[in-house]
Design an enzyme around this catalytic site. Structure first.
Site: not given
Ligand code: GLY
Length: 310
Positions: A176, A206, A230
Site C-alpha cells: 500500500t 480495507g 487492513g
Molecule cells: N492495508 C491495505 C488493505 O488491507 O487493504
C-alpha cells in the site's frame, strides 16, 4: 502570508516481505514519489498538494499495490481504495472499490474539494470522478501480467484473504502506498492508496481509505498513514489511536513503535505506519521484513527498505 515552518515530507511504499528482486524498484519508487511531493513543498505549495502528487507517482509506478500493478481480487480485477485528509480543516475525501481510475488519490482529492460528502464507492465514485474531469480507464488497463501470474498461483494454492482461522494474509500479499507532509504554512496532511490484499473478496474495503484506520490528519495531533493487513488496523482504528497519543504529548517515533506493538500484541496484525506532527517530528515503524520509505527535509534526503531506526 508568513511561511514559518520548514517543510517535511515522508512517504511509504508498503510494509511487507518485499522480495529481494523488487527491493531496488521499491526504493527507486519511493524516492521518485518523495521528489515529486518535495517539489510542491519547496515552491511553497500545500501539504495536501504534496501528498497528492507523491501518491500519484506511486500509483503510476507498476511496482506498488496501488493504481496500475495492484494485486487482483477474487474476480481477477483490480479494485482500488484511497483517502486524503487535510489537518487544518479536517476535510477529507475517499473512494473505495473503484475499478476504472488510474489515480484514485486524485478522485479522493476531488471529493475533498468539491463534495459535501466524504466518501464514494464503486460506480458512484467513478461517476463523481468523471463528472469532475477525471478520465476513466478500462480495468484491464490496470492489470499486469505479473499480477495475473501471482493471482493464478494464489488460486492454485487455495489462498484466501482471510483464512478460516483468521490468521490473516501472508506477508507477501499486500502492499500500500502513503504520504504525510508538513508545509511552510504549518499545516499537515496525509493520504493512503491501495489495491488491497491479494485475492480479496470483491467489494472488500480495507483500512487504507477509512478515516482514522489507514489514514488521518489533524494539525492538533498528527498526520498518519498505515500499510499492511487492513482488518486488524480497522479494528484498532490505528491511525486515530496513534494521532491521539501524539496529541497527548508522546513523540511520533515512540507512538509509531507503540502502534505496531499494539497491532502485534492485540491482534497478531502486521504492517507499518508513518507519522508526522505539525512541529515536523516524524515516526516510522513496521513489524514486517521490509518497509519502503523516503523522507525529505531541507538539506536532508533519506530512503530505504528497512526501518531507519534499526
Ligand atoms: N492495508 C491495505 C488493505 O488491507 O487493504
Amino acid at each position: 502570508m508568513t511561511l514559518s515552518k520548514q517543510p517535511v515530507l515522508l512517504v511509504h511504499g508498503g510494509a511487507w516481505a518485499i522480495p529481494y528482486d523488487a527491493v531496488d524498484a521499491h526504493q527507486h519508487g519511493v524516492r521518485k514519489a518523495a521528489e515529486a511531493g518535495w517539489r510542491v513543498l519547496e515552491q511553497g505549495g500545500t501539504a495536501l498538494d504534496a501528498v497528492e502528487e507523491a501518491i500519484a507517482v506511486m500509483e503510476d509506478d507498476d511496482t506498488f499495490d496501488a493504481g496500475r500493478g495492484s494485486f487482483l481480487n477474487e474476480d481477477g480485477k483490480v479494485q482500488l481504495d484511497a483517502l486524503i485528509m487535510e489537518g487544518s480543516t479536517l476535510q477529507a475525501g475517499g473512494v473505495g472499490c473503484v475499478e476504472r481510475l488510474r489515480n484514485p488519490i486524485r478522485a479522493a482529492r476531488k471529493v475533498l474539494n468539491d463534495s459535501p460528502h466524504i466518501y464514494f464507492v464503486g460506480e458512484g465514485a467513478e461517476r463523481f470522478a468523471e463528472e469532475h474531469g477525471i478520465a476513466l480507464c478500462a480495468n484491464e488497463d490496470l492489470i499486469l501480467e505479473r499480477e495475473l501470474v501471482r493471482w493464478k498461483d494464489a488460486k492454485k494454492q487455495k489462498f484466501l484473504t482471510v483464512p478460516p482461522e483468521f490468521a490473516g494474509p501472508p506477508m507477501d500479499s499486500h502492499d500500500t502506498v502513503g504520504a504525510v507532509a508538513l508545509d511552510a504554512h504549518g499545516n499537515i496532511s496525509a493520504g493512503t492508496s491501495t489495491g488491497g490484499t491479494l485475492n480479496k473478496a470483491a467489494g472488500r474495503i480495507g483500512d487504507s481509505s477509512l478515516i482514522g484506520c489507514g489514514c488521518y490528519a489533524d494539525n492538533l495531533s498528527a498526520a498518519v498513514s498505515t500499510t499492511g493487513w487492513g482488518e486488524p488496523m480497522m479494528k484498532l482504528v490505528l491511525s486515530k489511536w496513534a494521532a491521539d497519543r501524539v496529541e497527548m504529548g508522546e513523540a511520533p517515533q515512540q507512538v509509531a513503535q507503540a502502534a505496531i506493538d499494539r497491532l502485534q500484541s492485540r491482534l497478531k496484525g502486521h504492517g507499518g505506519i508513518i507519522l508526522l506532527d505539525s512541529q515536523g517530528r516524524i515516526g516510522l515503524a513496521h513489524n514486517t521484513p521490509r518497509m519502503a520509505w523516503a523522507w525529505r527535509r531541507p538539506g536532508e534526503n533519506a530512503d530505504g527498505v528497512q526501518s531507519p531506526r534499526g
